[in-house]
Design a protein around this motif. Sequence first.
Motif, short mmCIF file in Angstrom:
data_model
loop_
_atom_site.label_atom_id
_atom_site.label_comp_id
_atom_site.label_asym_id
_atom_site.label_seq_id
_atom_site.Cartn_x
_atom_site.Cartn_y
_atom_site.Cartn_z
N GLN A 28 46.29 17.62 -0.22
CA GLN A 28 46.33 17.91 1.14
C GLN A 28 48.30 17.28 0.80
O GLN A 28 49.18 17.72 2.20
CB GLN A 28 46.11 16.89 1.37
N MET A 29 48.50 16.91 0.46
CA MET A 29 50.33 17.15 0.23
C MET A 29 50.83 18.38 0.59
O MET A 29 51.81 18.13 1.09
CB MET A 29 50.78 15.97 -0.72
N PRO A 30 50.60 19.46 0.24
CA PRO A 30 51.36 20.42 -0.07
C PRO A 30 50.78 21.29 1.43
O PRO A 30 51.43 21.95 2.14
CB PRO A 30 50.79 21.73 -1.34
N ILE A 31 50.10 21.39 2.41
CA ILE A 31 49.30 21.24 3.99
C ILE A 31 50.54 20.39 4.06
O ILE A 31 51.13 21.32 5.60
CB ILE A 31 47.99 20.86 3.76
N PHE A 32 50.46 19.14 3.90
CA PHE A 32 51.33 18.43 5.16
C PHE A 32 53.03 18.43 5.15
O PHE A 32 52.89 19.02 6.27
CB PHE A 32 51.26 16.57 4.39
N PHE A 33 53.46 19.12 3.94
CA PHE A 33 54.89 20.12 3.39
C PHE A 33 54.98 20.99 4.04
O PHE A 33 55.40 21.47 4.55
CB PHE A 33 55.66 19.43 2.60
N GLY A 34 54.23 21.70 4.03
CA GLY A 34 53.67 23.29 4.76
C GLY A 34 54.01 22.90 5.76
O GLY A 34 55.37 23.92 7.11
N LEU A 35 52.65 22.16 6.40
CA LEU A 35 53.10 21.96 8.05
C LEU A 35 54.66 21.60 8.64
O LEU A 35 55.02 21.74 9.84
CB LEU A 35 52.34 21.10 8.68
N PHE A 36 55.18 20.69 7.90
CA PHE A 36 56.30 20.11 7.97
C PHE A 36 57.39 21.38 8.25
O PHE A 36 59.15 21.65 8.15
CB PHE A 36 56.67 19.28 6.94
N SER A 37 57.64 22.52 7.24
CA SER A 37 58.58 23.27 6.71
C SER A 37 57.99 24.45 8.17
O SER A 37 58.42 25.18 8.87
CB SER A 37 58.53 23.95 5.66
N VAL A 38 56.80 24.70 8.74
CA VAL A 38 56.67 25.49 8.98
C VAL A 38 56.84 24.53 11.22
O VAL A 38 58.09 25.47 11.61
CB VAL A 38 54.93 25.52 9.81
N LEU A 39 56.94 23.81 10.93
CA LEU A 39 57.62 23.07 12.17
C LEU A 39 59.31 23.01 12.22
O LEU A 39 59.10 23.11 13.22
CB LEU A 39 57.22 21.62 12.47
N GLN A 40 59.40 23.02 11.47
CA GLN A 40 60.74 22.72 10.92
C GLN A 40 61.30 24.18 10.99
O GLN A 40 62.76 24.46 11.69
CB GLN A 40 61.63 22.10 9.03
#
Length: 320
Positions: A119-131
Motif C-alpha cells: 500500500q505504501m507505493p500506492i499511497f505515495f503514488g496518489l500523493f505524487s498524482v495529486l501533487q
Amino acid sequence: MDILGTILWPIKWVIEAILVTFHTLLTAAGMDTDAGLTWVLSIVGLVLVVRALLIPLFVKQIKSQRRMLEVAPQLKKIQDKYRGKKDQFSREAMQRETMALYKRTGTNPLASCLPLLIQMPIFFGLFSVLQGAQSEGNPAGIGFLNQELATSFGTSELLGAPLHLAISTAGGNINVIIIAAIMVVLMTGSQFITQLQIMSKNQSPEMKNSPMFKQQRVLLYLLPLVFAFSGFTFPLGVMFYWLVSNFWTMVQQFLVIRNMPTPGSEAALARENRIAKRNARRGITIVEESEAKPAVEPKTTQRQQPVGKARAKKKPATPR
C-alpha cells in the motif's frame, strides 16, 4: 526521471486510470465534474478497488501474525539461549535455529508487513498524482489524467477547502484546518479501535505474555503521533485515501476476529458460545415441532393371498 519516479510510474498510471474511471462514472450519474465531492468519491472508489485486491494478502497477514505470536515463546527461548554470546559461532547458530523454527512452523516475519508494504507505493503514488496535478499550471498526468481533468482535480474544493492543501500549507484557510483536524481524530480513533480489538479480544493468554504483545501495546499509543504528523503535512486528498482505508481495515478486522478468531482467545470463546446458543435454539425448535406434530403411524396393508376352490370349500374342524 529519478529512481523513485521510475518505480512509481506504473503505479501512478494505474491510479490515474482508476480515478478517471470513477470520476467518469460519477459525472455520468449527474455529479459536477469539477466538484471536490466528485473527486473525493473517486478517491473512495480507488480505496475500495485497492483494498478488495489486497484481501487475499490480508488473510495471509492475519495467519502470519497469528503464527508469529504462537512461536514467540519458542523464539524467546532461542534468544535467551544465546544471550550475551557475541562470538561469530553463536550468532550463526542462533540464526540457524531461528530460521529452522520459522521453516518448521511455516512462519514468515515479513508476511505480516506485506499488505502495508504494497500500500505504501500506492499511497505515495496518489500523493505524487495529486501533487503533480495541483502544482503550478496543473500539468497533465502520465496516463488518463489529461490536462482538463488535471486542472479540475488540482482546483477542486470540498466545503471551501482545496484538496491539494494541508495544514502546513493552508495559509490561514480555516476550512482546511478544521477538515484535516477532524480526519486526524477519525483516523486515530479507527486505528486505535482496530489495534485495541486485536489486543483485547484476539489474543490467547500465551500471546499476551510474549514480547510481541508488548510491542503492539507500544504501537497502540505511538500511532496517534504518526497521524498527527500526517495530518499536518499531507494534502486533504491523500488523507481521504488514508481515512477510508483505515475504516476498511477496522471493519475487515472486526469480521475476521468474529469469524476467524485466534484459538484460545476471548473472541474464540465468544464465538463458541454463539454457536452453542444457536445450536441450542435449533434443538429447542426441533423438539417443539416434533411435539406439535405427533408422528402418525403408517398404515400397513397386508395383501390377501388368493384361495383356491379346494381350500375355500374345506372348513376347519370345530373344536369339541
